[in-house]
Design a protein around this motif. Sequence first.
Motif, PDB file in Angstrom:
ATOM      1  N   CYS A 116     -23.001 -75.003  22.716  1.00 12.70           N
ATOM      2  CA  CYS A 116     -21.992 -76.000  22.362  1.00 12.70           C
ATOM      3  C   CYS A 116     -21.514 -75.751  20.929  1.00 12.70           C
ATOM      4  O   CYS A 116     -22.329 -75.636  20.012  1.00 12.70           O
ATOM      5  CB  CYS A 116     -22.575 -77.401  22.486  1.00 12.70           C
TER       6      CYS A 116
ATOM      7  N   ARG B 230     -15.808 -78.743  24.512  1.00 19.64           N
ATOM      8  CA  ARG B 230     -14.439 -78.214  24.565  1.00 19.64           C
ATOM      9  C   ARG B 230     -13.391 -79.252  24.187  1.00 19.64           C
ATOM     10  O   ARG B 230     -12.215 -78.917  24.000  1.00 19.64           O
ATOM     11  CB  ARG B 230     -14.149 -77.700  25.978  1.00 19.64           C
ATOM     12  N   ASN B 231     -13.796 -80.517  24.078  1.00 18.70           N
ATOM     13  CA  ASN B 231     -12.849 -81.592  23.808  1.00 18.70           C
ATOM     14  C   ASN B 231     -12.560 -81.662  22.309  1.00 18.70           C
ATOM     15  O   ASN B 231     -13.452 -81.958  21.515  1.00 18.70           O
ATOM     16  CB  ASN B 231     -13.425 -82.925  24.303  1.00 18.70           C
TER      17      ASN B 231
ATOM     18  N   LYS C 188     -18.676 -75.545  13.355  1.00 23.06           N
ATOM     19  CA  LYS C 188     -18.807 -74.542  14.411  1.00 23.06           C
ATOM     20  C   LYS C 188     -19.479 -73.285  13.874  1.00 23.06           C
ATOM     21  O   LYS C 188     -20.370 -72.715  14.518  1.00 23.06           O
ATOM     22  CB  LYS C 188     -17.432 -74.208  14.983  1.00 23.06           C
TER      23      LYS C 188
ATOM     24  N   ILE D 242     -20.962 -79.168  28.019  1.00 22.83           N
ATOM     25  CA  ILE D 242     -19.947 -78.112  27.952  1.00 22.83           C
ATOM     26  C   ILE D 242     -18.548 -78.713  27.828  1.00 22.83           C
ATOM     27  O   ILE D 242     -17.734 -78.282  26.995  1.00 22.83           O
ATOM     28  CB  ILE D 242     -20.041 -77.202  29.192  1.00 22.83           C
ATOM     29  N   GLU D 243     -18.273 -79.736  28.645  1.00 25.29           N
ATOM     30  CA  GLU D 243     -16.954 -80.384  28.609  1.00 25.29           C
ATOM     31  C   GLU D 243     -16.700 -81.052  27.264  1.00 25.29           C
ATOM     32  O   GLU D 243     -15.606 -80.929  26.686  1.00 25.29           O
ATOM     33  CB  GLU D 243     -16.858 -81.416  29.739  1.00 25.29           C
TER      34      GLU D 243
END
Length: 253
Positions: free
Chosen positions: A97, A45-46, A210, A41-42
């Motif tokens: 993701c 978002r990066n 995406k 998840i982190e």
Amino acid sequence: MTQNGEITTNIENNIGTIEFYHPKGNSLPGQMLRNLADTIIEMGRNPDAHVLVLKSRGDGAFCAGASFDELIAIEDYQEGKHFFMGFALMLNAMRQCPKLIIVRVQGKTVGGGVGITSAGDYTIAHESAAIKLSELALGIGPFVVGPAVERKVGTSAFSTLSVNAANWNSAEWARENGLFSKVCENHFDLDEEVNSLAKQLSNYSPDAMKELKKMLWKGTEDWDELLEERAEISGKLVLSDFTENFIEEFKSS
């Protein structure tokens, strides 16, 4: 840290790499599953990571699946559901993701590890990477990972894997049935293929990737609820005498 596994991350040239490790065949204790989910998840978002590579350490097993030590220690339904929710959280993190995820599979893969390879958007494997869904033999069943595996290989191949729970299927079988995108003859070629594709994708439009990811995973919007329901089924079955006896016999053999 080693008891619960280790997770390392790196971002270089817009490629985010996540590596997990456990001394028992890269098995998956519950806390490491949750940590892996949080890490994905982190990294998702990066903005510095345009594509992710998920791998395990070493040239042995990719993943030995659920931790037997934790399975046999489960004493009630809530503990059982909590354990299997770790797999649900992991798979949903990969699904949601916004980055494409390349999975590197260097060796044999069992149970939950097959679920992880199935949730990859592009999986590259070594020719020794045989797979097995052993859950039914344990008295459980591949309920949580099932949606991810069936989505990738189809109902017929998923039935073969889940029913024939004692036998291995080759990496080539996995490739022919859509689980692996490519199979390599040696680990050098495996790394070359992974690095080459990651580099290629790192230069593509993050917005386009995406949107592609959304399209690839269309129809899985109910997985938050579905995988929790599956975790509840597994959480009940893991309490059976059958499962306890199987694990005890396996550990003593």
